[in-house]
Design a protein around this motif. Structure first.
Motif, PDB file in Angstrom:
ATOM      1  N   LYS A   1     -12.724 -36.472  59.584  1.00 54.75           N
ATOM      2  CA  LYS A   1     -14.307 -36.114  59.428  1.00 54.75           C
ATOM      3  C   LYS A   1     -15.045 -36.908  58.251  1.00 54.75           C
ATOM      4  O   LYS A   1     -16.170 -37.502  58.392  1.00 54.75           O
ATOM      5  CB  LYS A   1     -14.318 -34.654  58.739  1.00 54.75           C
ATOM      6  CG  LYS A   1     -15.688 -34.034  58.725  1.00 54.75           C
ATOM      7  CD  LYS A   1     -15.784 -32.791  58.435  1.00 54.75           C
ATOM      8  CE  LYS A   1     -15.453 -32.455  56.705  1.00 54.75           C
ATOM      9  NZ  LYS A   1     -15.438 -31.252  56.360  1.00 54.75           N
ATOM     10  N   THR A   2     -14.415 -37.483  57.286  1.00 53.44           N
ATOM     11  CA  THR A   2     -14.820 -38.285  56.265  1.00 53.44           C
ATOM     12  C   THR A   2     -14.529 -39.742  56.563  1.00 53.44           C
ATOM     13  O   THR A   2     -15.044 -40.547  55.770  1.00 53.44           O
ATOM     14  CB  THR A   2     -14.247 -38.035  54.909  1.00 53.44           C
ATOM     15  OG1 THR A   2     -12.818 -38.098  55.090  1.00 53.44           O
ATOM     16  CG2 THR A   2     -14.606 -36.651  54.560  1.00 53.44           C
ATOM     17  N   GLY A   3     -13.948 -40.107  57.782  1.00 59.79           N
ATOM     18  CA  GLY A   3     -13.909 -41.526  58.033  1.00 59.79           C
ATOM     19  C   GLY A   3     -12.769 -42.227  57.526  1.00 59.79           C
ATOM     20  O   GLY A   3     -12.769 -43.233  57.270  1.00 59.79           O
ATOM     21  N   GLY A   4     -12.000 -41.574  56.854  1.00 58.78           N
ATOM     22  CA  GLY A   4     -10.789 -42.074  56.242  1.00 58.78           C
ATOM     23  C   GLY A   4     -10.985 -42.440  54.644  1.00 58.78           C
ATOM     24  O   GLY A   4     -10.153 -43.047  54.220  1.00 58.78           O
ATOM     25  N   THR A   5     -12.091 -41.669  54.290  1.00 61.51           N
ATOM     26  CA  THR A   5     -12.435 -41.936  52.852  1.00 61.51           C
ATOM     27  C   THR A   5     -11.823 -41.125  51.950  1.00 61.51           C
ATOM     28  O   THR A   5     -11.924 -41.089  50.506  1.00 61.51           O
ATOM     29  CB  THR A   5     -13.714 -42.005  52.614  1.00 61.51           C
ATOM     30  OG1 THR A   5     -14.427 -40.756  52.904  1.00 61.51           O
ATOM     31  CG2 THR A   5     -14.564 -43.094  53.315  1.00 61.51           C
ATOM     32  N   SER A   6     -11.283 -39.947  52.471  1.00 62.08           N
ATOM     33  CA  SER A   6     -10.491 -39.013  51.375  1.00 62.08           C
ATOM     34  C   SER A   6      -9.318 -39.686  50.989  1.00 62.08           C
ATOM     35  O   SER A   6      -8.561 -40.611  51.238  1.00 62.08           O
ATOM     36  CB  SER A   6      -9.988 -37.810  52.099  1.00 62.08           C
ATOM     37  OG  SER A   6     -11.233 -37.004  52.755  1.00 62.08           O
ATOM     38  N   ILE A   7      -8.809 -39.185  49.508  1.00 59.65           N
ATOM     39  CA  ILE A   7      -7.583 -39.712  48.974  1.00 59.65           C
ATOM     40  C   ILE A   7      -6.564 -39.001  49.652  1.00 59.65           C
ATOM     41  O   ILE A   7      -6.537 -37.866  49.879  1.00 59.65           O
ATOM     42  CB  ILE A   7      -7.797 -39.149  47.577  1.00 59.65           C
ATOM     43  CG1 ILE A   7      -8.972 -39.753  46.905  1.00 59.65           C
ATOM     44  CG2 ILE A   7      -6.601 -39.530  46.865  1.00 59.65           C
ATOM     45  CD1 ILE A   7      -9.271 -39.226  45.295  1.00 59.65           C
ATOM     46  N   ARG A   8      -5.668 -39.689  49.939  1.00 57.00           N
ATOM     47  CA  ARG A   8      -4.246 -39.204  50.447  1.00 57.00           C
ATOM     48  C   ARG A   8      -3.206 -38.530  49.557  1.00 57.00           C
ATOM     49  O   ARG A   8      -3.387 -39.050  48.464  1.00 57.00           O
ATOM     50  CB  ARG A   8      -3.511 -40.469  51.383  1.00 57.00           C
ATOM     51  CG  ARG A   8      -4.427 -40.958  52.189  1.00 57.00           C
ATOM     52  CD  ARG A   8      -3.613 -42.048  53.232  1.00 57.00           C
ATOM     53  NE  ARG A   8      -4.436 -43.189  52.879  1.00 57.00           N
ATOM     54  CZ  ARG A   8      -3.895 -44.439  53.153  1.00 57.00           C
ATOM     55  NH1 ARG A   8      -2.800 -44.693  53.624  1.00 57.00           N
ATOM     56  NH2 ARG A   8      -4.694 -45.097  53.021  1.00 57.00           N
TER      57      ARG A   8
ATOM     58  N   CYS B   1      -5.698 -33.705  57.748  1.00 57.33           N
ATOM     59  CA  CYS B   1      -5.941 -34.809  58.734  1.00 57.33           C
ATOM     60  C   CYS B   1      -7.442 -34.656  59.267  1.00 57.33           C
ATOM     61  O   CYS B   1      -7.933 -35.431  59.675  1.00 57.33           O
ATOM     62  CB  CYS B   1      -4.876 -34.801  59.961  1.00 57.33           C
ATOM     63  SG  CYS B   1      -3.196 -35.459  59.556  1.00 57.33           S
ATOM     64  N   LEU B   2      -7.649 -33.639  59.574  1.00 62.60           N
ATOM     65  CA  LEU B   2      -9.022 -33.286  60.250  1.00 62.60           C
ATOM     66  C   LEU B   2     -10.174 -33.591  59.233  1.00 62.60           C
ATOM     67  O   LEU B   2     -11.182 -34.287  59.612  1.00 62.60           O
ATOM     68  CB  LEU B   2      -9.163 -31.681  60.419  1.00 62.60           C
ATOM     69  CG  LEU B   2      -8.388 -31.403  61.469  1.00 62.60           C
ATOM     70  CD1 LEU B   2      -8.414 -29.749  62.016  1.00 62.60           C
ATOM     71  CD2 LEU B   2      -8.677 -32.066  62.989  1.00 62.60           C
ATOM     72  N   ASP B   3      -9.858 -33.308  57.858  1.00 64.54           N
ATOM     73  CA  ASP B   3     -10.746 -33.760  56.919  1.00 64.54           C
ATOM     74  C   ASP B   3     -10.802 -35.218  56.779  1.00 64.54           C
ATOM     75  O   ASP B   3     -11.852 -35.700  56.560  1.00 64.54           O
ATOM     76  CB  ASP B   3     -10.384 -33.077  55.401  1.00 64.54           C
ATOM     77  CG  ASP B   3     -11.354 -33.435  54.441  1.00 64.54           C
ATOM     78  OD1 ASP B   3     -12.511 -33.013  54.617  1.00 64.54           O
ATOM     79  OD2 ASP B   3     -11.164 -33.846  53.242  1.00 64.54           O
ATOM     80  N   LEU B   4      -9.699 -35.837  56.937  1.00 66.59           N
ATOM     81  CA  LEU B   4      -9.594 -37.308  56.596  1.00 66.59           C
ATOM     82  C   LEU B   4     -10.491 -38.126  58.006  1.00 66.59           C
ATOM     83  O   LEU B   4     -11.153 -38.652  57.677  1.00 66.59           O
ATOM     84  CB  LEU B   4      -8.262 -37.941  56.874  1.00 66.59           C
ATOM     85  CG  LEU B   4      -7.912 -39.187  56.426  1.00 66.59           C
ATOM     86  CD1 LEU B   4      -8.124 -39.412  55.208  1.00 66.59           C
ATOM     87  CD2 LEU B   4      -6.236 -39.367  56.663  1.00 66.59           C
TER      88      LEU B   4
END
Length: 66
Positions: free
Chosen positions: A59-66, A54-57
């Motif tokens: 940090k990247t503004g929601g652009t990480s792959i879920r 979640c923290l990574d998500l």
């Protein structure tokens, strides 16, 4: 403080099950909520990974792959 004044809303993520937390954070980010606090659950080691995802998500503004 400028971010709080500008965005007005801080979502506090607490008590969301590990099976839903990533999707919850992603939905908040996609709907325009930019400030999030994710409560770190130290009681269950298996949930630490979900918190870090979640923290990574965030940090990247929601652009990480879920």
């Amino acid at each position: 403080m400028d971010q709080i004044y500008e965005n007005k809303i801080v979502a506090i993520i607490r008590g969301i099950g590990s099976d839903r937390i990533i999707d919850t954070v992603a939905a908040l980010l996609e709907s325009g909520i930019k400030l999030l606090e994710v409560t770190f659950n130290q009681e269950d080691e298996s949930k630490v990974l979900d918190t870090l995802k979640c923290l990574d998500l965030i940090k990247t503004g929601g652009t990480s792959i879920r």
